[in-house]
Design a protein around this motif. Structure first.
Motif, PDB file in Angstrom:
ATOM      1  N   LYS A   4       0.826  -1.199   0.000  1.00 26.32           N
ATOM      2  CA  LYS A   4       0.000   0.000   0.000  1.00 26.32           C
ATOM      3  C   LYS A   4       0.862   1.252   0.000  1.00 26.32           C
ATOM      4  N   VAL A   5       0.424   2.252  -0.774  1.00 33.14           N
ATOM      5  CA  VAL A   5       1.087   3.555  -0.877  1.00 33.14           C
ATOM      6  C   VAL A   5       0.030   4.631  -0.729  1.00 33.14           C
ATOM      7  N   ARG A   6       0.425   5.765  -0.148  1.00 32.42           N
ATOM      8  CA  ARG A   6      -0.508   6.877   0.002  1.00 32.42           C
ATOM      9  C   ARG A   6       0.163   8.177  -0.418  1.00 32.42           C
ATOM     10  N   SER A   7      -0.605   9.018  -1.129  1.00 30.12           N
ATOM     11  CA  SER A   7      -0.148  10.364  -1.467  1.00 30.12           C
ATOM     12  C   SER A   7      -1.253  11.343  -1.083  1.00 30.12           C
ATOM     13  N   ARG A   8      -0.888  12.377  -0.330  1.00 34.74           N
ATOM     14  CA  ARG A   8      -1.880  13.367   0.087  1.00 34.74           C
ATOM     15  C   ARG A   8      -1.223  14.739   0.096  1.00 34.74           C
ATOM     16  N   VAL A  29       2.831   3.113   2.801  1.00 36.82           N
ATOM     17  CA  VAL A  29       2.078   2.777   4.010  1.00 36.82           C
ATOM     18  C   VAL A  29       2.505   1.409   4.507  1.00 36.82           C
ATOM     19  N   THR A  30       2.571   0.442   3.576  1.00 40.05           N
ATOM     20  CA  THR A  30       3.023  -0.902   3.908  1.00 40.05           C
ATOM     21  C   THR A  30       3.913  -1.402   2.781  1.00 40.05           C
ATOM     22  N   PHE A  31       5.189  -1.633   3.087  1.00 39.52           N
ATOM     23  CA  PHE A  31       6.140  -2.166   2.112  1.00 39.52           C
ATOM     24  C   PHE A  31       7.249  -2.852   2.900  1.00 39.52           C
ATOM     25  N   SER A  89       7.914   0.737   5.305  1.00 42.35           N
ATOM     26  CA  SER A  89       6.615   1.291   5.692  1.00 42.35           C
ATOM     27  C   SER A  89       6.803   2.603   6.443  1.00 42.35           C
ATOM     28  N   GLY A  90       6.058   3.619   6.028  1.00 45.58           N
ATOM     29  CA  GLY A  90       6.158   4.926   6.659  1.00 45.58           C
ATOM     30  C   GLY A  90       7.202   5.839   6.054  1.00 45.58           C
ATOM     31  N   GLN A  91       7.996   5.347   5.073  1.00 44.77           N
ATOM     32  CA  GLN A  91       9.028   6.173   4.464  1.00 44.77           C
ATOM     33  C   GLN A  91       8.516   6.843   3.195  1.00 44.77           C
ATOM     34  N   ASP A  92       9.177   7.948   2.840  1.00 44.97           N
ATOM     35  CA  ASP A  92       8.769   8.726   1.674  1.00 44.97           C
ATOM     36  C   ASP A  92       9.034   7.966   0.384  1.00 44.97           C
TER      37      ASP A  92
END
Length: 773
Positions: free
Chosen positions: A635-639, A667-669, A713-716
């Protein structure tokens, strides 16, 4: 890395006709439809109107419920923005990275394409369209702009109307149509580094029903890095392009436009100057200082990166030829119904030559993977304008053939550089000299789709716009790499990864197999997917519009065409040969405003994008070996948010400012590739998809233990600046030059991007010593 770009220019424009229209502002630029007469165009500019076709119909950009940036052709010319790479200075959330034309990536809001890996088996997430023709490979869209009417950058998923896989956005380029009144334009530009550019365009009628336009551009610039080995500058620019179009007005309600273009980029490219040395986990005798020491008398030409020196000894070439033909038919059945057909064929011929070791040592003497592509597209659209609604329905077909016939060859310095120094064979240049890999890589890519978009005016102020697209994709690939080397008995043999094969246990062949072995597999992928979206627009007051969007989009799955990990028996692991589609959930909302008689425009957008099975570059040991390939991050997130402001108090002055904040992260990797400072040591054994045993050493410990993967996870995400800004202003005045009327104008433009990481996995303090999972 942070980037700041500033630019000031004083230009004089002259024309044989009196033109009372001042140069349009920057972003957003007041672009109008080509059909407007000069007086109507002036009135539209003064009113601050911008007409776009972002949703396959003409409408005012302030009433379009999506985030879109518009730049006029006049603005591109005035700023010297002559290709997509320079468009990033005007569009803060647009990122463009290019090592060479084939290794080119475009991202919007941090997403679009995996960073750092060339692979023809996956799709870009940012669609490129020129006159409604879809350009599948970014390399084939790196042409210089000429005769451009406007460039629209649509941010966020656009899958229901634009081709396929536009999960991050689309760049829609519209060129100027042939004119039934004679017109011509010529432009010459000169700059530092021996920069020279010429553009010419001419258009006019051939008969009462035929009109033609012909344009050409030439760009040349000296390289920015000096090669001490060949005594020449590299990283140059050398391009030429020709485009022609013919408009046939068959009858008042039927137009057919046939266009063709040819483009050639042939620079001396690509190499890098020495930047700095960073310690990895490799043994000390395999770190850069020790490796260089094995070759007495050799040293890099400079350890100061600002000297811009290199000494690569292999041939460099980045020849990029592309072109094609298209036919566009627009048939107005009546006042309410229109049929549009776009047929196109495009080709791409990529002929590279590289020095993979980037040094003056003969380690890799050839790394060349020339590629040929043919692409065919067909799109039909039906537009209906009803009472209180309009509807677009369409069919889209795409077929592509890519054929790559490559070679990789090592030289006499390869044994000393690539083999473990503790091996006696590392002192024998013959072991790895002339190890040759002949690569045959093929892709047949087919996509079919049916789509629709409805705009329903529920009330005079409230519009609901649902859209849907059903897509089918199929990919058939082939990867066949045949590696040959010299065995210890002096014969040429195939370097096989399969135990029991001839010469598998030969001491020389075993060392060659550790560098590269033969591999063959035929990956296939096919799937259906459903994309849909819902746009809402509410007119709060005159020239104040609120909008909201939800999109469910997909980027089709892919196949690995750069090789995959092998199992204990040397066979390719086909589980790694395909990658799953990306599933995108996108939310966006904003406000678009104009005031002071539309002299001022101010827009604000907020967005949130979640991506499941994000297609990422990995390099891990979960299959029992370590190799780089494409896989899926869970999972990846961009906001973030974006703001655009422009002001035009009079026809003699305009100014603009744009800014964006983008927070894009994994988000999760859990099985991301280790960053360089954690790579190269004794790889700890993987015990599962996201677990391994043992304790990694601290980053940069020579001879330490390296994890097969890290939890990112949690990294840019790589290549994403959290903050990006662009700004500028322009003043103009009427004048005369050589007896001709025109205008003098002065413009200033600047842009800024904050720090970003170029590694697929940046390391953070929390991961300085990753723990086993």
């Amino acid at each position: 890395m942070s980037v700041v770009a500033l630019k000031g220019v004083l230009l004089i424009a002259a024309s044989p006709q009196v033109v009372a229209v001042a140069e349009p502002p920057r972003v957003p630029a007041p672009v109008v439809a080509p059909a407007l007469e000069e007086g109507e165009e002036l009135a539209a500019q003064q009113a601050g109107d911008i007409t776009v076709t972002a949703r396959r119909r003409e409408e005012n950009v302030q009433q379009v419920p999506i985030a879109v940036s518009v730049v006029s052709g006049a603005t591109l010319d005035a700023q010297g923005t002559y290709n997509i790479s320079r468009l990033t200075q005007l569009t803060p959330t647009l990122q463009f990275y290019s090592q060479n034309p084939r290794n080119t990536f475009i991202n919007i809001r941090g997403i679009g394409a995996p960073f750092g890996l060339t692979n023809d088996g996956f799709e870009q997430g940012v669609g490129i369209y020129i006159d409604d023709v879809y350009y599948n490979r970014i390399a084939s869209a790196t042409l210089d702009f000429v005769d451009v009417e406007r460039v629209e950058t649509l941010r966020g998923p656009q899958g229901t109307l634009y081709g396929k896989n536009t999960t991050a956005g689309a760049i829609n380029i519209t060129t100027r149509a042939p004119s039934f009144e004679f017109e011509g334009k010529a432009e010459v530009t000169a700059g530092n580094l021996d920069f020279k550019q010429g553009k010419v365009s001419v258009s006019g009628p051939l008969s009462e029903t035929l009109a033609a336009r012909l344009s050409a551009t030439v760009t040349d610039r000296r390289g920015t890095v000096y090669n001490t080995t060949t005594d020449q500058y590299v990283q140059s620019q050398d391009s030429v392009g020709v485009r022609g179009s013919l408009l046939w007005k068959v009858k008042p309600d039927l137009d057919i436009t046939v266009s063709g273009d040819w483009n050639l980029q042939d620079p001396i490219c690509c190499a890098f100057s020495y930047g700095s040395y960073g310690s990895t986990q490799r043994a000390a005798n395999r770190q850069f200082p020790a490796l260089v020491g094995y070759f007495p008398g050799y040293a890099v030409p400079s350890t100061n990166p600002y000297d811009r020196l290199t000494d690569v000894d292999a041939e460099l070439r980045a020849r990029n030829e592309h072109g094609g033909l298209s036919a566009r038919l627009v048939w107005e059945l009546d006042e309410a119904n229109t049929i549009t057909s776009i047929s196109a064929w495009r080709y791409w011929d990529w002929t590279p030559a590289n020095d993979r070791d980037y040094t003056g040592l003969p380690i890799y003497t050839k790394v060349n993977n020339p590629t040929k592509q043919n692409q065919y597209t067909q799109e039909f659209r039906f537009n209906h304008q009803g009472s209180g609604f309009d509807l677009t329905l369409g069919l889209f077909g795409f077929h592509q053939k890519i054929r790559t016939s490559g070679i990789q060859e090592t030289g006499p310095a390869a044994s000393r550089w690539l083999l473990n120094p503790t091996s006696a064979l590392s002192n024998n240049p013959a072991v790895l000299n002339n190890v040759v890999a002949i690569n045959d890589i093929r892709l047949d890519n087919t996509s079919l789709a049916v789509f629709g978009k409805l705009n329903w005016e529920v009330t005079d102020r409230f519009t609901v716009s649902p859209g849907i697209r059903v897509n089918y994709d199929r990919k058939d690939g082939l990867y066949d790499s045949v590696v040959t080397g010299t065995a210890s008995d002096g014969t040429r043999q195939i370097v096989s990864a399969v135990p029991g094969s001839p010469y598998y246990n030969d001491s020389w062949t075993a060392q060659q197999r550790g560098i590269q072995a033969s591999q063959y597999f035929e990956p296939r992928f096919s799937a259906w997917n459903l994309s849909y979206d819902l746009n809402l627009r509410y007119e709060l007051a005159e020239d104040i519009n609120l909008y909201a969007t939800y999109s469910r989009a997909f980027k089709t799955g892919g196949i690995n065409l750069n090789g995959v990990p092998a199992n204990a028996n040397g066979a390719p692991i086909l589980a790694a040969a395909t990658i799953e589609p990306e599933q995108v959930d996108h939310f966006e909302g904003g406000i678009k405003t104009q005031f002071w008689d539309r002299r001022v425009t101010f827009n604000v957008t907020g967005f949130w994008t979640d991506i499941k099975d994000f297609q990422a570059n990995v390099s891990n040991g979960q299959f029992g070996t370590v190799r780089g390939y494409l896989a899926n991050a869970e999972k990846v997130r961009s906001r973030g948010f974006e703001a655009d402001f422009s002001v035009r108090p009079s026809a003699r002055f305009n100014a603009y400012a744009s800014g964006a904040f983008t927070d894009a992260e994994y988000v999760t990797f859990c099985d991301a590739p280790p960053p360089p400072e954690l790579s190269g040591g004794m790889t700890l054994p993987a015990t599962g998809p996201c677990s391994f045993s043992g304790m990694p050493s601290a980053p940069g410990t020579p001879g330490g233990n390296s994890p097969p993967f890290v939890d990112a996870s949690g990294q840019d995400l790589p290549g994403v600046s959290k903050w990006a800004f662009s700004w500028g202003a322009e003043a103009n005045a009427e004048g005369n030059l050589f007896g001709e009327s025109g205008q003098f104008y002065f413009g200033y433009d600047g842009s800024y991007r904050s720090d970003w990481s170029s590694n697929p996995t940046p390391i953070s303090s929390s991961q300085s010593s990753p723990m086993p999972r």
